[in-house]
Design a protein around this motif. Structure first.
Motif, mmCIF file in Angstrom:
data_model
loop_
_atom_site.group_PDB
_atom_site.id
_atom_site.type_symbol
_atom_site.label_atom_id
_atom_site.label_comp_id
_atom_site.label_asym_id
_atom_site.label_seq_id
_atom_site.Cartn_x
_atom_site.Cartn_y
_atom_site.Cartn_z
ATOM 1 N N GLN A 119 19.670 83.610 26.130
ATOM 2 C CA GLN A 119 19.270 82.196 26.070
ATOM 3 C C GLN A 119 19.720 81.603 24.744
ATOM 4 O OE1 GLN A 119 15.015 82.280 26.609
ATOM 5 N NE2 GLN A 119 14.687 83.357 24.685
ATOM 6 N N PRO A 120 21.003 81.349 24.588
ATOM 7 C CA PRO A 120 21.525 80.892 23.290
ATOM 8 C C PRO A 120 20.932 79.563 22.834
ATOM 9 C CG PRO A 120 23.194 80.718 25.012
ATOM 10 C CD PRO A 120 22.069 81.500 25.582
ATOM 11 N N SER A 121 20.724 78.621 23.758
ATOM 12 C CA SER A 121 20.207 77.311 23.354
ATOM 13 C C SER A 121 18.786 77.409 22.817
ATOM 14 C CB SER A 121 20.265 76.344 24.536
ATOM 15 O OG SER A 121 19.518 76.846 25.628
ATOM 16 N N THR A 122 17.948 78.213 23.478
ATOM 17 C CA THR A 122 16.563 78.373 23.014
ATOM 18 C C THR A 122 16.516 79.086 21.668
ATOM 19 O OG1 THR A 122 15.884 78.526 25.322
ATOM 20 C CG2 THR A 122 14.274 79.209 23.656
ATOM 21 N N THR A 123 17.343 80.123 21.494
ATOM 22 C CA THR A 123 17.367 80.873 20.240
ATOM 23 C C THR A 123 17.817 79.984 19.084
ATOM 24 O OG1 THR A 123 17.866 82.902 21.462
ATOM 25 C CG2 THR A 123 18.289 82.907 19.092
ATOM 26 N N LEU A 124 18.859 79.214 19.305
ATOM 27 C CA LEU A 124 19.324 78.305 18.256
ATOM 28 C C LEU A 124 18.343 77.151 18.052
ATOM 29 C CD1 LEU A 124 23.135 78.162 19.111
ATOM 30 C CD2 LEU A 124 22.027 79.410 17.239
ATOM 31 N N GLY A 125 17.584 76.811 19.103
ATOM 32 C CA GLY A 125 16.597 75.746 18.981
ATOM 33 C C GLY A 125 15.460 76.073 18.044
ATOM 34 N N GLU A 130 11.113 70.589 17.061
ATOM 35 C CA GLU A 130 11.223 69.335 17.801
ATOM 36 C C GLU A 130 10.521 68.205 17.039
ATOM 37 O OE1 GLU A 130 10.346 67.662 22.335
ATOM 38 O OE2 GLU A 130 9.829 69.712 21.756
#
Length: 225
Positions: A119-125, A130
């Motif tokens: 889950q690259p997007s969640t990890t980088l998030g 937010e």
């Protein structure tokens, strides 16, 4: 001899014996056999491994249960090394920073790469909370990246520093106990009592530090799955 000689790696004929000191604790574990009726020692071992696995896998999703074998093995390995290192004339490999970092860095990197692959997007998030104001975005990304990279160093240093401090305190107080035995026996008895209580505390610290090391790794893994 200085107080820090106890942390030098043992050697024989110039050959470091640190590998033997790391693998020897595993020889104390009873091996499984084909008998229907098991011994009390092997039953206790199975119960302890079962409890350790249950505690480590509780905060993890089912995806993280693949790590059960490596995390439980690491926990048992650190427990045995830390506890046996408290015996006289022994060597504790986890008091070496190189040893602790060699355990912490690859496992931390494996959890990070697992997150980047699945889950690259969640990890980088995780690097940017937010609702962050636009002006703070570059600074927060730098801070979060630094805190992420510091994690393996903090893991290794925490384990090494706690064990090293405990060993040094035990040696200091035991030296004082022996020195005061002839001149001030009452004070020597008092320092011996402190030494006894400190030894009990260090047994607890050896167990807690092994648990904290593996628990933090499991929490890092949970973040990335």
């Amino acid at each position: 001899l200085s107080f820090f000689d106890q942390f030098s790696s043992p050697s024989l004929l110039g050959i470091p014996l640190v590998l033997i000191s790391m693998t020897f604790p595993a020889l104390l574990l009873p091996s499984q056999d084909n008998r229907w009726v098991t011994s009390r020692l092997s039953t206790l071992q199975l119960w302890a491994v079962n409890q350790i696995t249950k505690q480590l896998m509780m905060p993890l999703d089912k995806k993280g249960h693949k790590w059960a074998l490596i995390l439980t093995s690491l926990m048992v390995f650190l427990l045995l090394i830390n506890l046996l290192g408290l015996l006289p004339y022994t060597f504790t490999p986890t008091t070496q920073l190189s040893m602790s970092l060699a355990l912490a860095f690859p496992l931390w990197l494996a959890t990070l790469l697992t997150g980047l692959r699945n889950q690259p997007s969640t990890t980088l998030g995780h690097l940017l909370p937010e609702g962050t104001p636009t002006l703070l975005i570059p600074a927060l990304i730098l801070i979060e990246t630094t805190s992420l990279l510091i994690r393996p160093i903090a893991l290794g240093v925490r384990l090494t520093a706690n064990l090293t401090a405990g060993h040094l305190l035990i040696q200091l107080i035991s030296t004082a106990t022996i020195s005061l035995m002839t001149t001030m026996p009452v004070v020597s008895l008092l320092t011996f009592l402190i030494l006894f209580l400190l030894t009990i505390l260090e047994v607890a610290v050896a167990m807690i530090q092994a648990y904290v090391f593996v628990l933090l790794l499991s929490l890092y893994l949970q973040e990335n799955i």
